[in-house]
Design an enzyme around this catalytic site. Sequence first.
Site, PDB file in Angstrom:
ATOM      1  N   HIS A 117      23.738  -9.143 -17.279  1.00 22.77           N
ATOM      2  CA  HIS A 117      23.849 -10.291 -17.842  1.00 22.77           C
ATOM      3  C   HIS A 117      25.009 -10.644 -18.846  1.00 22.77           C
ATOM      4  CE1 HIS A 117      22.597  -9.180 -22.067  1.00 22.77           C
ATOM      5  NE2 HIS A 117      21.752  -8.413 -21.475  1.00 22.77           N
ATOM      6  N   CYS A 133      20.392  -2.676 -20.693  1.00 23.18           N
ATOM      7  CA  CYS A 133      21.066  -3.602 -19.673  1.00 23.18           C
ATOM      8  C   CYS A 133      22.423  -3.367 -19.922  1.00 23.18           C
ATOM      9  CB  CYS A 133      20.782  -4.971 -20.192  1.00 23.18           C
ATOM     10  SG  CYS A 133      19.113  -5.604 -20.014  1.00 23.18           S
TER      11      CYS A 133
END
Length: 161
Positions: A117, A133
């Site tokens: 992301h 992440c």
Amino acid sequence: MWVLIELAAQRLTLFAEGQALRQYPVSTAANGPGERLGSGCTPRGLHRVRLKIGADCPLGTVFVGRRPTGEIYSEALAAAYPGRDWILTRILWLTGCEPGRNRGGQVDTLRRFIYIHGCPDSEPMGVPGSHGCIRMRNRDIIELFAAIPKGTAVEIHAEAS
């Protein structure tokens, strides 16, 4: 097409037909590699892009729970919410492909909500800093998001190739 993420090099490479098309600096988990639920680590092994979220959202769109909040990231917004883990612009939600390693039980990448992301451009790339992440620059995630379809293979290695 497929994606290779090298944790030691903090690098994501996009491949097509055996050729590297593009490389991007990333920031993976500050806690290093690992698969356990609650570890705050980046999972290793073979994954796929399960969902692509945010296709038509503007640069800097803020996501919470994979939904756009209606906010656009700014320094003023960051000051109002210090310590917030900013998920911006686009989300590529990963699912593990290896039962017992990154799929199922306490090692399930999808249930751990592991994404590729966007993040604030002020966040450093090339050094570990995420909660598990794979963070990218906003313009880079837009480019990668447009280049790969849902289902694209994503291989995450601890060592650089």
